[in-house]
Write a protein that holds these residues in place. Structure first.
Motif, PDB file in Angstrom:
ATOM      1  N   MET A   1      -8.077   6.391  -3.056  1.00  0.00           N
ATOM      2  CA  MET A   1      -6.692   5.982  -2.816  1.00  0.00           C
ATOM      3  C   MET A   1      -6.397   4.762  -3.685  1.00  0.00           C
ATOM      4  O   MET A   1      -6.997   3.702  -3.495  1.00  0.00           O
ATOM      5  CB  MET A   1      -6.478   5.644  -1.337  1.00  0.00           C
ATOM      6  N   GLY A   2      -5.495   4.932  -4.667  1.00  0.00           N
ATOM      7  CA  GLY A   2      -5.160   3.855  -5.590  1.00  0.00           C
ATOM      8  C   GLY A   2      -4.206   2.858  -4.965  1.00  0.00           C
ATOM      9  O   GLY A   2      -2.984   2.978  -5.091  1.00  0.00           O
ATOM     10  N   LEU A   3      -4.742   1.858  -4.291  1.00  0.00           N
ATOM     11  CA  LEU A   3      -3.900   0.907  -3.570  1.00  0.00           C
ATOM     12  C   LEU A   3      -3.106   0.006  -4.507  1.00  0.00           C
ATOM     13  O   LEU A   3      -2.081  -0.556  -4.106  1.00  0.00           O
ATOM     14  CB  LEU A   3      -4.766   0.063  -2.635  1.00  0.00           C
ATOM     15  N   SER A   4      -3.537  -0.144  -5.754  1.00  0.00           N
ATOM     16  CA  SER A   4      -2.756  -0.960  -6.692  1.00  0.00           C
ATOM     17  C   SER A   4      -1.394  -0.332  -6.951  1.00  0.00           C
ATOM     18  O   SER A   4      -0.397  -1.044  -7.135  1.00  0.00           O
ATOM     19  CB  SER A   4      -3.519  -1.142  -8.005  1.00  0.00           C
ATOM     20  N   ALA A   5      -1.310   0.994  -6.958  1.00  0.00           N
ATOM     21  CA  ALA A   5      -0.023   1.668  -7.137  1.00  0.00           C
ATOM     22  C   ALA A   5       0.889   1.397  -5.942  1.00  0.00           C
ATOM     23  O   ALA A   5       2.104   1.185  -6.103  1.00  0.00           O
ATOM     24  CB  ALA A   5      -0.234   3.172  -7.318  1.00  0.00           C
ATOM     25  N   GLU A   6       0.318   1.392  -4.737  1.00  0.00           N
ATOM     26  CA  GLU A   6       1.117   1.068  -3.549  1.00  0.00           C
ATOM     27  C   GLU A   6       1.624  -0.373  -3.622  1.00  0.00           C
ATOM     28  O   GLU A   6       2.766  -0.662  -3.227  1.00  0.00           O
ATOM     29  CB  GLU A   6       0.285   1.277  -2.283  1.00  0.00           C
ATOM     30  N   ALA A   7       0.782  -1.274  -4.103  1.00  0.00           N
ATOM     31  CA  ALA A   7       1.203  -2.669  -4.224  1.00  0.00           C
ATOM     32  C   ALA A   7       2.329  -2.804  -5.242  1.00  0.00           C
ATOM     33  O   ALA A   7       3.267  -3.587  -5.045  1.00  0.00           O
ATOM     34  CB  ALA A   7       0.010  -3.539  -4.616  1.00  0.00           C
ATOM     35  N   TYR A   8       2.263  -2.055  -6.331  1.00  0.00           N
ATOM     36  CA  TYR A   8       3.308  -2.121  -7.355  1.00  0.00           C
ATOM     37  C   TYR A   8       4.660  -1.704  -6.790  1.00  0.00           C
ATOM     38  O   TYR A   8       5.655  -2.425  -6.934  1.00  0.00           O
ATOM     39  CB  TYR A   8       2.941  -1.244  -8.550  1.00  0.00           C
ATOM     40  N   VAL A   9       4.724  -0.555  -6.129  1.00  0.00           N
ATOM     41  CA  VAL A   9       6.030  -0.091  -5.641  1.00  0.00           C
ATOM     42  C   VAL A   9       6.553  -1.004  -4.534  1.00  0.00           C
ATOM     43  O   VAL A   9       7.768  -1.189  -4.397  1.00  0.00           O
ATOM     44  CB  VAL A   9       5.973   1.380  -5.173  1.00  0.00           C
ATOM     45  N   THR A  10       5.636  -1.583  -3.754  1.00  0.00           N
ATOM     46  CA  THR A  10       6.065  -2.512  -2.701  1.00  0.00           C
ATOM     47  C   THR A  10       6.666  -3.776  -3.304  1.00  0.00           C
ATOM     48  O   THR A  10       7.722  -4.252  -2.864  1.00  0.00           O
ATOM     49  CB  THR A  10       4.880  -2.869  -1.797  1.00  0.00           C
ATOM     50  N   ALA A  11       5.996  -4.329  -4.316  1.00  0.00           N
ATOM     51  CA  ALA A  11       6.507  -5.535  -4.971  1.00  0.00           C
ATOM     52  C   ALA A  11       7.823  -5.269  -5.692  1.00  0.00           C
ATOM     53  O   ALA A  11       8.688  -6.145  -5.776  1.00  0.00           O
ATOM     54  CB  ALA A  11       5.471  -6.075  -5.946  1.00  0.00           C
ATOM     55  N   ARG A  12       8.014  -4.047  -6.208  1.00  0.00           N
ATOM     56  CA  ARG A  12       9.191  -3.724  -7.017  1.00  0.00           C
ATOM     57  C   ARG A  12      10.368  -3.218  -6.191  1.00  0.00           C
ATOM     58  O   ARG A  12      11.417  -2.876  -6.752  1.00  0.00           O
ATOM     59  CB  ARG A  12       8.821  -2.654  -8.047  1.00  0.00           C
ATOM     60  N   ARG A  13      10.233  -3.147  -4.897  1.00  0.00           N
ATOM     61  CA  ARG A  13      11.326  -2.617  -4.079  1.00  0.00           C
ATOM     62  C   ARG A  13      12.612  -3.407  -4.325  1.00  0.00           C
ATOM     63  O   ARG A  13      12.636  -4.636  -4.235  1.00  0.00           O
ATOM     64  CB  ARG A  13      10.958  -2.684  -2.601  1.00  0.00           C
ATOM     65  N   GLY A  14      13.682  -2.662  -4.628  1.00  0.00           N
ATOM     66  CA  GLY A  14      14.957  -3.294  -4.931  1.00  0.00           C
ATOM     67  C   GLY A  14      15.044  -3.861  -6.323  1.00  0.00           C
ATOM     68  O   GLY A  14      16.049  -4.491  -6.687  1.00  0.00           O
ATOM     69  N   ARG A  15      14.017  -3.643  -7.140  1.00  0.00           N
ATOM     70  CA  ARG A  15      13.958  -4.261  -8.468  1.00  0.00           C
ATOM     71  C   ARG A  15      13.727  -3.241  -9.573  1.00  0.00           C
ATOM     72  O   ARG A  15      13.557  -3.616 -10.735  1.00  0.00           O
ATOM     73  CB  ARG A  15      12.860  -5.326  -8.495  1.00  0.00           C
ATOM     74  N   GLY A  16      13.654  -1.950  -9.238  1.00  0.00           N
ATOM     75  CA  GLY A  16      13.440  -0.928 -10.243  1.00  0.00           C
ATOM     76  C   GLY A  16      12.001  -0.860 -10.716  1.00  0.00           C
ATOM     77  O   GLY A  16      11.102  -1.511 -10.160  1.00  0.00           O
ATOM     78  N   GLY A  17      11.756  -0.080 -11.764  1.00  0.00           N
ATOM     79  CA  GLY A  17      10.406   0.114 -12.283  1.00  0.00           C
ATOM     80  C   GLY A  17      10.057   1.587 -12.309  1.00  0.00           C
ATOM     81  O   GLY A  17      10.860   2.447 -11.922  1.00  0.00           O
ATOM     82  N   ALA A  18       8.844   1.897 -12.757  1.00  0.00           N
ATOM     83  CA  ALA A  18       8.386   3.285 -12.813  1.00  0.00           C
ATOM     84  C   ALA A  18       6.873   3.318 -12.664  1.00  0.00           C
ATOM     85  O   ALA A  18       6.181   2.350 -13.006  1.00  0.00           O
ATOM     86  CB  ALA A  18       8.809   3.944 -14.127  1.00  0.00           C
TER      87      ALA A  18
ATOM     88  N   GLY B   1      -5.805   9.933  -4.594  1.00  0.00           N
ATOM     89  CA  GLY B   1      -5.175  10.239  -3.319  1.00  0.00           C
ATOM     90  C   GLY B   1      -3.759   9.714  -3.193  1.00  0.00           C
ATOM     91  O   GLY B   1      -2.957  10.256  -2.428  1.00  0.00           O
ATOM     92  N   VAL B   2      -3.428   8.674  -3.964  1.00  0.00           N
ATOM     93  CA  VAL B   2      -2.082   8.107  -3.873  1.00  0.00           C
ATOM     94  C   VAL B   2      -1.023   9.098  -4.342  1.00  0.00           C
ATOM     95  O   VAL B   2       0.152   8.977  -3.980  1.00  0.00           O
ATOM     96  CB  VAL B   2      -2.015   6.781  -4.669  1.00  0.00           C
ATOM     97  N   ALA B   3      -1.417  10.091  -5.143  1.00  0.00           N
ATOM     98  CA  ALA B   3      -0.459  11.106  -5.592  1.00  0.00           C
ATOM     99  C   ALA B   3       0.078  11.922  -4.424  1.00  0.00           C
ATOM    100  O   ALA B   3       1.182  12.474  -4.509  1.00  0.00           O
ATOM    101  CB  ALA B   3      -1.113  12.030  -6.624  1.00  0.00           C
ATOM    102  N   ASP B   4      -0.685  12.003  -3.333  1.00  0.00           N
ATOM    103  CA  ASP B   4      -0.218  12.713  -2.142  1.00  0.00           C
ATOM    104  C   ASP B   4       0.816  11.910  -1.365  1.00  0.00           C
ATOM    105  O   ASP B   4       1.559  12.476  -0.557  1.00  0.00           O
ATOM    106  CB  ASP B   4      -1.399  13.027  -1.209  1.00  0.00           C
ATOM    107  N   VAL B   5       0.838  10.614  -1.595  1.00  0.00           N
ATOM    108  CA  VAL B   5       1.674   9.712  -0.804  1.00  0.00           C
ATOM    109  C   VAL B   5       2.940   9.315  -1.545  1.00  0.00           C
ATOM    110  O   VAL B   5       4.029   9.285  -0.967  1.00  0.00           O
ATOM    111  CB  VAL B   5       0.858   8.453  -0.421  1.00  0.00           C
ATOM    112  N   LEU B   6       2.820   9.023  -2.828  1.00  0.00           N
ATOM    113  CA  LEU B   6       3.940   8.490  -3.607  1.00  0.00           C
ATOM    114  C   LEU B   6       4.562   9.605  -4.447  1.00  0.00           C
ATOM    115  O   LEU B   6       4.260   9.767  -5.635  1.00  0.00           O
ATOM    116  CB  LEU B   6       3.457   7.335  -4.494  1.00  0.00           C
ATOM    117  N   ASP B   7       5.435  10.369  -3.838  1.00  0.00           N
ATOM    118  CA  ASP B   7       5.965  11.547  -4.516  1.00  0.00           C
ATOM    119  C   ASP B   7       7.102  11.234  -5.489  1.00  0.00           C
ATOM    120  O   ASP B   7       7.653  12.141  -6.111  1.00  0.00           O
ATOM    121  CB  ASP B   7       6.417  12.600  -3.502  1.00  0.00           C
ATOM    122  N   GLY B   8       7.426   9.960  -5.669  1.00  0.00           N
ATOM    123  CA  GLY B   8       8.401   9.598  -6.684  1.00  0.00           C
ATOM    124  C   GLY B   8       7.765   9.196  -7.997  1.00  0.00           C
ATOM    125  O   GLY B   8       8.471   8.869  -8.965  1.00  0.00           O
ATOM    126  N   ALA B   9       6.432   9.225  -8.051  1.00  0.00           N
ATOM    127  CA  ALA B   9       5.720   8.856  -9.276  1.00  0.00           C
ATOM    128  C   ALA B   9       5.714  10.020 -10.263  1.00  0.00           C
ATOM    129  O   ALA B   9       5.890  11.183  -9.890  1.00  0.00           O
ATOM    130  CB  ALA B   9       4.288   8.445  -8.947  1.00  0.00           C
TER     131      ALA B   9
END
Length: 481
Positions: free
Chosen positions: A390-407, A415-423
């Motif tokens: 589970m790539g927790l760094s990807a979860e941290a990125y989207v959490t930090a970027r909330r309301g600020r855009g990014g990709a 495993g994070v691909a199962d969770v973050l379906d906007g990636a």
């Protein structure tokens, strides 16, 4: 011993101390590393605060390994007076020393030299050693005995880690009254791969003694079921003794990351970081362990091909690759580092402008606040391991970027691909496909990109680490009802 506890948390490491005492702090005997704070997302240590909070709430105790001075169980230990130097939750250290055969001359051991590559499908450098196996069994025995000593009658014991797969059976033999859960935070291999392990039956038997087994992905649960059906002795597959197999992906402390991101923004630290990095039009970021399974070389080759084909402008786009080094080096890691640095030098030699590298590189520990600042500075985050629980760094990125855009670009084998379906999801072994995925993330419509980031951040917030811990514990205790 000061007493017994209704909840026993067992992991290869002890949590860091908030009291500043001189007992051993968290150390992971997968590689003999004392974890730096900036390494949390890349190593999975981000779940420790949630586990600590749960242990405190349950008046439990943490059993963990130490290669340093043993720590007392708690403030009431007869060996240490109750004072400010006592830990903020009871702990029991398990000694890991050279006499146990744990520390090998080349810095490896069964976890790092055999199990880690095997479970991540990295068979190129796989090694089998009988002395490593002997040491692994000895260390698991120590953990099982320590947990048995501090567990109350019919207590709940939650075991974590690739390093402790024999503990459930050893503990079951010592204390058949206990309720035992086990969480595997890395992938579980398929039958052909697992079958290569010379001690496969004993390793499998250790896990089958659990009441509940937690995996990161549905594929991991399926792999384990297939392995158990093919390799486990019939006596281990009797109905009442079978563990419950559950998919329980780990998560970050979203609230803490979001608060830290707000603080970084308020201070303007992300703008300073971006300026320090040359203030490119587009900044790409990746944060990885120094490990071949992280796919760093595949990613660098994709960046190189984009530059070679003229699809990205080296004057407008920069890529920062952060590599978190292990404390204990080995020959394979040294070779990988040399390959990374050689490749980066080649890319910059061909495409960088004077005083403006197109690929920037940091090979050092980075504080968490700085990593969050880098996430806020980066337009695109690349998390493309060849295999990951589970790539927790990807979860941290989207959490930090909330309301600020990014990709975000993620590997389909994470495993994070199962969770973050906007990636943007990619097979990192597909070089042209990886290059296309990076381009897709860079050229997303800003409104669509912002919508995706916010949706993914909401997903992370709704299933953060504290809820993950509480849910698994409830599932485990539900087995006894």
């Amino acid at each position: 011993m000061s007493g017994r506890h209704r909840l026993v948390m067992v992991s290869p490491w002890l949590p860091r101390r908030s009291s500043g005492d001189d007992c051993a702090i968290g150390e992971d005997w997968a590689s003999g590393e004392e974890r730096a704070s900036g390494d949390d997302w890349a190593t999975g240590e981000a779940i420790i605060p949630a586990l600590m909070a749960l242990t405190r709430a349950e008046d439990g105790i943490w059993v963990g390994g130490s290669t340093q001075q043993p720590c007392p169980e708690g403030p009431e230990s007869p060996d240490t007076p109750a004072n400010s130097q006592s830990p903020d939750l009871p702990m029991r250290s398990v000694p890991l020393d050279e006499s146990a055969g744990f520390i090998e001359a080349d810095g490896l051991g069964l976890t790092r030299g055999t199990l880690w590559p095997l479970y991540h499908d990295d068979l190129s450098g796989l090694r089998f050693s009988q002395s490593w196996w002997t040491a692994y069994r000895e260390v698991n025995t120590r953990f099982a005995e320590a947990a048995a000593e501090v567990a109350d009658t019919q207590a709940t014991v939650w075991i974590h880690g690739l390093q402790l797969q024999l503990v459930p059976r050893m503990l079951r033999r010592l204390r058949p009254d206990l309720l035992i859960g086990f969480s595997l935070h890395v992938p579980f291999p398929g039958l052909p791969t697992f079958s290569q392990l010379p001690w496969r039956e004993e390793m499998l038997g250790g896990l089958l003694a659990s009441d509940v087994l937690g995996f990161q992905r549905e594929g991991d649960r399926t792999n384990f079921a297939d392995v158990a059906a093919a390799l486990a002795p019939v006596t281990d597959l009797q109905g009442s003794s079978l563990p419950s197999l559950t998919v329980a992906p780990t998560a970050i402390d979203a609230e803490a990351v979001a608060a830290a991101a707000d603080t970084v923004v308020d201070r303007g630290e992300h703008r300073h970081l971006r300026s320090h990095l040359g203030d490119p039009d587009i900044l790409l970021l990746a944060v990885d362990r120094l490990d071949p399974t992280c796919g760093i070389m595949h990613r660098l080759h994709a960046i190189s091909s984009l530059l070679e084909d003229g699809r990205i402008d080296p004057q407008a786009v920069s890529f920062l690759q952060v590599v978190l080094p292990p404390c204990a080096s080995d020959a394979a890691g040294d070779r990988l580092r040399e390959d990374i640095e050689r490749c980066i030098g080649h890319i910059n030699g061909r495409f960088a402008g004077l005083g403006r590298p197109v690929v920037m590189y940091r090979h050092r520990d980075v504080p968490v606040d700085e990593l969050i600042g880098l996430c806020l500075a980066a337009d695109v985050f690349l998390s493309t391991p060849l295999r990951e629980g589970m790539g927790l760094s990807a979860e941290a990125y989207v959490t930090a970027r909330r309301g600020r855009g990014g990709a975000l670009v993620v590997s389909e084998f994470d495993g994070v691909a199962d969770v973050l379906d906007g990636a943007v999801v990619v097979n990192p072994h597909d070089g042209p496909g990886l290059a296309d995925a990076i381009m897709s993330a860079m050229t997303l419509d800003p409104r669509d990109a912002a919508r995706r980031i916010d949706a993914m951040a909401e997903t992370v917030a709704s299933d953060e680490s504290q809820r993950w811990a509480e849910t698994f514990l409830a599932t485990l205790r539900g087995r006894s009802s």
